[in-house]
Design a protein around this motif. Structure first.
Motif, PDB file in Angstrom:
ATOM      1  N   ASP A  31      13.905 -15.021   5.233  1.00 15.46           N
ATOM      2  CA  ASP A  31      13.515 -13.614   5.115  1.00 15.46           C
ATOM      3  C   ASP A  31      14.720 -12.681   5.203  1.00 15.46           C
ATOM      4  OD1 ASP A  31      14.072 -13.694   7.826  1.00 15.46           O
ATOM      5  OD2 ASP A  31      12.010 -13.313   8.461  1.00 15.46           O
ATOM      6  N   GLN A  32      15.914 -13.268   5.381  1.00 22.18           N
ATOM      7  CA  GLN A  32      17.125 -12.447   5.442  1.00 22.18           C
ATOM      8  C   GLN A  32      18.283 -13.144   4.744  1.00 22.18           C
ATOM      9  OE1 GLN A  32      18.124 -10.184   8.904  1.00 22.18           O
ATOM     10  NE2 GLN A  32      16.209 -10.751   9.912  1.00 22.18           N
ATOM     11  N   THR A  76      20.309  -5.024  -2.809  1.00 25.42           N
ATOM     12  CA  THR A  76      19.410  -4.839  -1.663  1.00 25.42           C
ATOM     13  C   THR A  76      17.970  -4.701  -2.138  1.00 25.42           C
ATOM     14  OG1 THR A  76      21.170  -3.815  -0.365  1.00 25.42           O
ATOM     15  CG2 THR A  76      18.908  -3.366   0.325  1.00 25.42           C
ATOM     16  N   GLU A  77      17.774  -3.908  -3.174  1.00 27.68           N
ATOM     17  CA  GLU A  77      16.429  -3.668  -3.698  1.00 27.68           C
ATOM     18  C   GLU A  77      15.857  -4.926  -4.365  1.00 27.68           C
ATOM     19  OE1 GLU A  77      18.718  -0.004  -3.170  1.00 27.68           O
ATOM     20  OE2 GLU A  77      19.170  -1.794  -4.340  1.00 27.68           O
ATOM     21  N   ALA A 132      14.819  -7.279  -1.614  1.00 28.24           N
ATOM     22  CA  ALA A 132      13.629  -6.774  -0.919  1.00 28.24           C
ATOM     23  C   ALA A 132      12.367  -7.076  -1.720  1.00 28.24           C
ATOM     24  CB  ALA A 132      13.765  -5.278  -0.653  1.00 28.24           C
ATOM     25  N   ALA A 144      15.530  -9.359   3.322  1.00 26.03           N
ATOM     26  CA  ALA A 144      16.309  -8.199   3.760  1.00 26.03           C
ATOM     27  C   ALA A 144      17.787  -8.575   3.726  1.00 26.03           C
ATOM     28  CB  ALA A 144      15.908  -7.793   5.176  1.00 26.03           C
TER      29      ALA A 144
END
Length: 181
Positions: A143-144, A156-157, A160, A165
């Motif tokens: 998740d990261q 980043t987008e 996401a 993240a």
């Protein structure tokens, strides 16, 4: 300015000075530029790479079980980072090799484990998205992601949108800030 802020600013300055080249360069897009950022220069400098790893160590989320470095630039970064945080590494190929173990991820097992994807520089996030998907297919819980430099060009987008993240030690703006100072 705090000690951490000063250390980050000094690291950004040193990476920029080490990696920013001037001359005539043909970019992947076919355009030419008079400036080029050679990320492999900070990875090839053991002192600078160790400073990068020390900074990244502060960003590793609690509960991380495996650090997964992406081919090619993420491999030296993840190896240096592992020395600071004491976690095992997986080395992730762009495609599984066709011989021997025929694995996509070498080193530490990722199935069923909380994995932090580590990359050197993120621009659009495309390779991190692809590799994260492949690692998830192998059973990794992700998740990261962590990178040394976020070029702030949509990565980043993009991540996401895939439930990841992105945390960055430095951004393009950090690298440019010392030149304005």
């Amino acid at each position: 300015m705090t000690d951490t802020d000063q250390a980050t600013a000094a690291l950004a300055r040193d990476i920029d000075r080490t990696c920013r080249l001037t001359g005539r360069f043909v970019l992947r897009s076919g355009r030419t530029a008079d400036e080029y950022f050679d990320k492999y220069r900070f990875e090839a400098d053991p002192v600078l790479l160790d400073r990068v790893a020390a900074g990244l160590a502060e960003l590793v989320p609690p509960g991380t079980e495996v650090l997964a470095g992406l081919e090619l630039g993420g491999i030296p970064v993840v190896t240096a980072l592992a020395r600071h945080v004491g976690l095992p590494c997986a080395f992730v190929r762009k495609t599984a090799k066709a011989y021997g173990t025929a694995r996509l991820a070498e080193g530490a097992e990722v199935a069923g484990r909380r994995v932090l994807v580590v990359e050197d520089v993120v621009t659009s996030g495309g390779q991190v998205v692809i590799s994260t998907g492949q690692l998830r297919e192998l059973g990794a819980r992700i998740d990261q992601a962590l990178c040394v430099i976020d070029r702030s060009e949509g990565g980043t987008e993009a991540l996401a949108a895939h439930g990841v993240a992105l945390r960055a030690l430095l951004t393009r703006a950090d690298l440019a800030a010392h030149r304005r100072a």
